[in-house]
Design an enzyme around this catalytic site. Sequence first.
Site, short mmCIF file in Angstrom:
data_model
loop_
_atom_site.label_atom_id
_atom_site.label_comp_id
_atom_site.label_asym_id
_atom_site.label_seq_id
_atom_site.Cartn_x
_atom_site.Cartn_y
_atom_site.Cartn_z
N ASP A 83 0.85 -1.18 0.00
CA ASP A 83 0.00 0.00 0.00
C ASP A 83 0.89 1.24 0.00
OD1 ASP A 83 -1.70 2.12 0.60
OD2 ASP A 83 -2.69 1.09 2.27
N ILE A 84 0.89 1.96 -1.09
CA ILE A 84 1.77 3.12 -1.23
C ILE A 84 1.48 4.20 -0.19
CG2 ILE A 84 0.38 4.40 -2.93
CD1 ILE A 84 3.09 4.94 -4.41
N ASN B 133 -5.08 12.95 -11.48
CA ASN B 133 -5.81 13.43 -12.65
C ASN B 133 -5.44 14.90 -12.85
OD1 ASN B 133 -7.68 15.17 -11.17
ND2 ASN B 133 -8.60 13.28 -10.42
N GLY C 248 -9.28 5.29 -7.10
CA GLY C 248 -8.07 4.47 -7.14
C GLY C 248 -6.97 4.99 -6.23
N ASP D 228 -5.20 7.65 -6.47
CA ASP D 228 -5.36 9.09 -6.21
C ASP D 228 -6.24 9.31 -4.97
OD1 ASP D 228 -5.32 11.87 -6.53
OD2 ASP D 228 -6.67 11.87 -8.24
N SER E 57 -1.47 5.13 -14.73
CA SER E 57 -2.39 4.91 -15.87
C SER E 57 -2.86 3.47 -16.03
CB SER E 57 -1.77 5.39 -17.19
OG SER E 57 -1.82 6.80 -17.27
N GLY F 288 -4.95 1.77 -14.05
CA GLY F 288 -6.28 1.51 -13.52
C GLY F 288 -7.33 1.99 -14.50
N TYR G 74 -7.49 4.48 -16.30
CA TYR G 74 -7.01 5.09 -17.54
C TYR G 74 -6.67 4.06 -18.61
CZ TYR G 74 -6.85 9.86 -15.60
OH TYR G 74 -7.16 11.09 -15.07
#
Length: 172
Positions: free
Chosen positions: A10-11, A24, A32, A34, A121, A123, A125
């Site tokens: 987990d970042i 975004n 997600g 973000d 990108s 997920g 995207y």
Amino acid sequence: MKHIEILMGDITRVKADAIVNAANPVMLGGGGVDGAIHRAAGPELLAECRKVKAVNGVRCPFGQARITPAGQLQAKYVIHAVGPVYHREDNPQALLHSAYEQACELALENHCHSIAFPAISCGAYGFPHQEAAEIALAVCAQEKFSQLTIRFYLFEPPLLRIFQQALTTLFT
């Protein structure tokens, strides 16, 4: 490559000088990674993002990156990198390359020694995972970024395996 690692995790819980947000263009949170980063960082991150000058509502165009303090995260900075929406761009590969490169450059410019990346990108995207892994790792493997400790924190086992295999392929 000694300075690049691929990890499951987990970042938002990472201790690093900089954590990269798969942001975004408006930089005000989202879904997600973000959304998770914004929730973990608390309201301070949103306040810092609002300070970034917007042009027609866009604080960070596709393929670019911006840096803010990290709020309540265990990092000094959040680097907001905006990767492309794969099927909307003529050259999504160049934009993804640019987003990773600008993130690493911002880390160096701000005297960071360690940086943690998600799979930008990959997920909503819609970037194909194999291609995204190859681009991300090729950028991070550049000699100019060799002084950074670069870790990719991936949340799903299939994506983790793709990045691990791409790293092995790149350096064999």
